[in-house]
Structure formats: structure tokens, C-alpha cells
Design an enzyme around this catalytic site. Structure first.
Site, mmCIF file in Angstrom:
data_model
loop_
_atom_site.group_PDB
_atom_site.id
_atom_site.type_symbol
_atom_site.label_atom_id
_atom_site.label_comp_id
_atom_site.label_asym_id
_atom_site.label_seq_id
_atom_site.Cartn_x
_atom_site.Cartn_y
_atom_site.Cartn_z
ATOM 1 N N TYR A 97 31.988 55.500 14.346
ATOM 2 C CA TYR A 97 31.286 55.625 15.621
ATOM 3 C C TYR A 97 30.551 54.330 15.941
ATOM 4 O O TYR A 97 30.549 53.868 17.080
ATOM 5 C CB TYR A 97 30.312 56.807 15.567
ATOM 6 C CG TYR A 97 31.025 58.128 15.425
ATOM 7 C CD1 TYR A 97 31.580 58.762 16.528
ATOM 8 C CD2 TYR A 97 31.159 58.740 14.182
ATOM 9 C CE1 TYR A 97 32.243 59.974 16.401
ATOM 10 C CE2 TYR A 97 31.825 59.946 14.040
ATOM 11 C CZ TYR A 97 32.371 60.554 15.142
ATOM 12 O OH TYR A 97 33.035 61.744 15.018
ATOM 13 N N ASN A 120 37.381 63.692 24.551
ATOM 14 C CA ASN A 120 38.729 63.153 24.714
ATOM 15 C C ASN A 120 39.699 64.262 25.143
ATOM 16 O O ASN A 120 39.912 65.203 24.388
ATOM 17 C CB ASN A 120 39.180 62.522 23.391
ATOM 18 C CG ASN A 120 40.618 62.074 23.394
ATOM 19 O OD1 ASN A 120 41.252 61.910 24.438
ATOM 20 N ND2 ASN A 120 41.168 61.888 22.206
ATOM 21 N N CYS A 128 41.434 60.567 18.402
ATOM 22 C CA CYS A 128 40.019 60.776 18.103
ATOM 23 C C CYS A 128 39.797 61.314 16.688
ATOM 24 O O CYS A 128 38.692 61.188 16.157
ATOM 25 C CB CYS A 128 39.376 61.694 19.136
ATOM 26 S SG CYS A 128 40.232 63.247 19.392
ATOM 27 N N HIS A 129 40.837 61.855 16.060
ATOM 28 C CA HIS A 129 40.699 62.318 14.672
ATOM 29 C C HIS A 129 40.505 61.141 13.717
ATOM 30 O O HIS A 129 40.105 61.331 12.579
ATOM 31 C CB HIS A 129 41.934 63.138 14.250
ATOM 32 C CG HIS A 129 43.216 62.383 14.324
ATOM 33 N ND1 HIS A 129 43.898 62.195 15.513
ATOM 34 C CD2 HIS A 129 43.942 61.752 13.367
ATOM 35 C CE1 HIS A 129 44.994 61.491 15.263
ATOM 36 N NE2 HIS A 129 45.045 61.210 13.976
ATOM 37 N N GLU A 157 48.344 61.500 8.332
ATOM 38 C CA GLU A 157 48.430 60.040 8.506
ATOM 39 C C GLU A 157 47.959 59.278 7.264
ATOM 40 O O GLU A 157 47.873 58.063 7.292
ATOM 41 C CB GLU A 157 47.605 59.616 9.728
ATOM 42 C CG GLU A 157 48.167 60.142 11.026
ATOM 43 C CD GLU A 157 47.493 59.557 12.246
ATOM 44 O OE1 GLU A 157 46.865 58.471 12.152
ATOM 45 O OE2 GLU A 157 47.586 60.183 13.319
#
Length: 163
Positions: A97, A120, A128-129, A157
Site C-alpha cells: 500500500y 477496484n 488488487c490481490h 500466482e
């Protein structure tokens, strides 16, 4: 919902609802507690939704690591700036952030950044994850079933995080 196109598809994190204006994807919702925002609305597809569904299916099977879709998220100039920075992140990349706040010229505004990230309208596609606390911890997730959804996406990911 006139001139709005909508489809739903199954995914490993629950049903997804994709909405488009006919030219661009405008929102993606992840099922929460068995419901989606427009569950009562009949599906109506268009080429951009078909392309989005194909690319999301490829993402979930691990054969796609980036999206090539026209998108049109609606938000404030600040939100748009934050989402623009999120869109620069690639598969397997994470940010904080604080780093997002610095990138949009608002150092020290991590809380406001959190609000923009949470708003989002295109999760997964605008990743956004991939946002973690400055120390690498997971602090929350507004999509789907919250943190379990984020954990699945991070694991998919192979993004590491602090416990």
C-alpha cells in the site's frame, strides 16, 4: 440495465459475473456467500465478454499470465490512478500500500490507497490481490469470500507473503 451485457462463469474461487458496455469490460464480481450482484438479471453476451471469459479461463488453468482486454472502470481520478498502477503489476508480482501511495504521488496515504484498492471494479484483471502490507502480510481482500479468495489467487500466482 439497458445497453449492458452480462455473463457468468464458474471459477476455482466461485462464480464470476462479468459486465460490459459492449465495447469494454466494466466490472467483474466474485461470488460472495453464494450470490452475485445481478443474479436476477438474464445473461446477454457480446464479443468483449466472450474474450474476457476465454482469458479468465486460461488464467485459472495457468496458461495465461496477463490479460489483453479493453476495460473501462468507473471511479474518481485518485482511484483511476491507483488502478493504473495496479494494472502495471504482472503475474507473480506484489506491491505494498505504501509503494502504491508513493507511485501515485500520495506518500503517507496508505489508508486511502486501501480504499481505492478495495473499490477496484475489475479484480483479477486489475490485480488488487497483489497488494500486501509493507511487511508482506495479508491485511484483507474485498473480493469474493475475502482473505480465502486472496490466498487462492496469491497461491495461484506463487506470490509469497508473511504469516
Amino acid at each position: 440495465m439497458t445497453d449492458v451485457y452480462l455473463i457468468r462463469l464458474e471459477s476455482p474461487i466461485g462464480r464470476l459475473e462479468l459486465v460490459a458496455d459492449g465495447e469494454a469490460l466494466t466490472s467483474l464480481s466474485i461470488e460472495r456467500a453464494g450470490t452475485l450482484p445481478h443474479d436476477g438479471v438474464a445473461e446477454r453476451t457480446c464479443p468483449v465478454l466472450e474474450l474476457a471469459a476465454q482469458q479468465l479461463t486460461e488464467y485459472f488453468t495457468g496458461t495465461r499470465t496477463s490479460f489483453d482486454l479493453p476495460v473501462r472502470p468507473t471511479g474518481t481520478a485518485f482511484q483511476q490512478a491507483v488502478w493504473g498502477e495496479l494494472a502495471r503489476l504482472g503475474w507473480g508480482e506484489a506491491t505494498s500500500y505504501g509503494a502504491l501511495a508513493a507511485a501515485v504521488g500520495r506518500p503517507g496515504a496508505a489508508r486511502a490507497i486501501g480504499g481505492a484498492v478495495g473499490a477496484n471494479p475489475l479484480p483479477i484483471i486489475v490485480g488488487c490481490h497483489r497488494v500486501l502490507a509493507g511487511d508482506g502480510r495479508i491485511t484483507g481482500y474485498s473480493g469474493g469470500n475475502g482473505i480465502p479468495t486472496k490466498l487462492w489467487l496469491l497461491g495461484h500466482e506463487q506470490i509469497g507473503f508473511a504469516a
